[in-house]
Design a protein around this motif. Structure first.
Motif, PDB file in Angstrom:
ATOM      1  N   ARG A   1      -9.525  -4.046   6.876  1.00 23.32           N
ATOM      2  CA  ARG A   1      -9.047  -4.482   5.670  1.00 23.32           C
ATOM      3  C   ARG A   1      -8.779  -5.738   5.549  1.00 23.32           C
ATOM      4  NH1 ARG A   1      -4.209  -0.258   4.671  1.00 23.32           N
ATOM      5  NH2 ARG A   1      -4.067  -1.438   2.871  1.00 23.32           N
TER       6      ARG A   1
ATOM      7  N   ARG B   1     -11.544  -8.016   3.948  1.00 23.62           N
ATOM      8  CA  ARG B   1     -11.982  -7.682   2.509  1.00 23.62           C
ATOM      9  C   ARG B   1     -12.263  -9.103   1.853  1.00 23.62           C
ATOM     10  NH1 ARG B   1      -8.838  -7.670  -1.932  1.00 23.62           N
ATOM     11  NH2 ARG B   1      -9.216  -6.465  -3.434  1.00 23.62           N
TER      12      ARG B   1
ATOM     13  N   HIS C   1     -17.319  -2.040   0.410  1.00 23.86           N
ATOM     14  CA  HIS C   1     -16.595  -2.869   1.611  1.00 23.86           C
ATOM     15  C   HIS C   1     -16.621  -1.898   2.702  1.00 23.86           C
ATOM     16  CE1 HIS C   1     -14.174  -5.668   3.945  1.00 23.86           C
ATOM     17  NE2 HIS C   1     -13.259  -4.483   4.210  1.00 23.86           N
TER      18      HIS C   1
END
Length: 343
Positions: free
Chosen positions: A291, A294, A287
């Motif tokens: 975040r 994600r 990834h």
């Protein structure tokens, strides 16, 4: 002689009138599928130094002179100068971009007032390949220059560039796979050995921000307990790790353990505990980016697993490759592992 004159007049009239029936601009869309992960493909298009090695806007002139923007430039660009009339002098500017989503270029040719626009959207397929959705819009060209669009459309150079890139990327991808490098958007089935963590248990809602806040709290507690009098650490802390053991959709709750690899001889403090991540077969991907996105990567993993008829567990293991607090969100990288059900 009279018939010849009439014929010549007809040719002249045809030459004069024919552009009226030709398009005065290019406004076309193309789709290409590249057998490579989206991160590798996107990187080649965003980095103009890499882009310049396979683009065909100048590819027919081996003596072309190229230059690139410096770090102080507002927008990245590459310029070229050529003595060939069909190439001339020009400039490609990255006008806008969204990481692993799209790039918009502006093409400026010397002697032309207006500019051409090229937009490429990147879409990752369940197979791991990358779909390129290309939209090229040229400037309106003067009446007689429509012959140029008819015989040498700039769209042809775009197509040649993509084909050239596709061949080149196959060689690069083969080399990187042999080196063991994992690219964003690439999926691998791997054998993961048993992992032992020293972690703090946290319960959060399924909301990404809440989960990130709880994770940061856990990491902060662990690091504060391990810092020495010089405000440093006596050992390598390794990569921060988050092990999610439960995602309860009905109760909107997830259980996770945030910590680091177990260090022999360290006394657990402030809620820290020993956590075992079992060995087994896992689906692995990389990834890259915020975040908060994600969840999108997780969905891509599930789509890929479904396309390969692989049954995934609900647990997840995420290993941070750089510090979320000190790294630009676009450059954040984590390895995400999801265990494969063996039954």
């Amino acid at each position: 002689m009279k018939q010849i004159n009439i014929f010549l007049i007809g040719l002249v009239l045809l030459f004069v009138l024919f552009p009226f029936f030709l398009s005065k601009k290019v406004d076309e869309k193309l789709t290409y599928e590249i057998e490579a992960p989206i991160g590798l493909v996107y990187d080649e298009f965003l980095d103009l130094r890499k882009f310049s090695k396979w683009e065909q806007f100048t590819g027919q002139d081996s003596t072309v002179v190229k230059s690139f923007s410096n770090e102080e430039a507002e927008k990245e660009f590459t310029e070229w100068k050529s003595t060939k009339s069909d190439i001339g002098n020009g400039k490609i500017i990255i006008d806008d971009f969204e990481m692993n989503k799209s790039i918009e270029y502006v093409l400026q040719y010397q002697g032309w007032e207006e500019k051409d626009n090229l937009k490429i959207e990147f879409e990752q397929k369940a197979s791991g390949n990358t779909l390129l959705n290309i939209h090229y819009v040229s400037q309106d060209v003067p009446y007689f220059y429509r012959y140029f669009l008819f015989f040498k459309s700039p769209l042809t150079k775009v197509e040649q560039s993509i084909e050239n890139f596709n061949e080149m990327v196959k060689v690069r991808l083969d080399k990187e796979r042999k080196e063991g490098k994992l690219n964003y958007g690439e999926f691998r089935l791997v054998k993961l050995n048993r992992q032992v963590l020293m972690a703090i248990k946290k319960t959060s809602t399924l909301d990404d921000k809440d989960a990130m806040d709880k994770t940061d709290e856990a990491f902060e507690t662990i690091y504060e307990s391990l810092v020495n009098e010089e405000n440093t650490y006596d050992f390598d802390l390794g990569f921060p790790t988050v092990y999610t053991t439960q995602n309860d959709l009905e109760k909107n709750r997830k259980t996770l353990f945030a910590g680091i690899n177990y260090i022999e001889g360290i006394n657990f403090q402030k809620g820290m505990q020993r956590v075992i991540v079992p060995e087994g077969e896992y689906l692995l991907t990389l990834h890259q980016g915020s975040r908060s996105k994600r969840k999108h990567t997780i969905q891509l993993m599930k789509d890929y697993a479904k396309s390969k008829k692989i049954n995934l567990d609900d647990r997840e293991l995420e290993v941070f490759l750089n510090d979320p607090k000190e790294t630009d969100s676009l450059q954040l990288k984590t390895r995400i592992y999801i265990p494969i059900k063996t039954n």
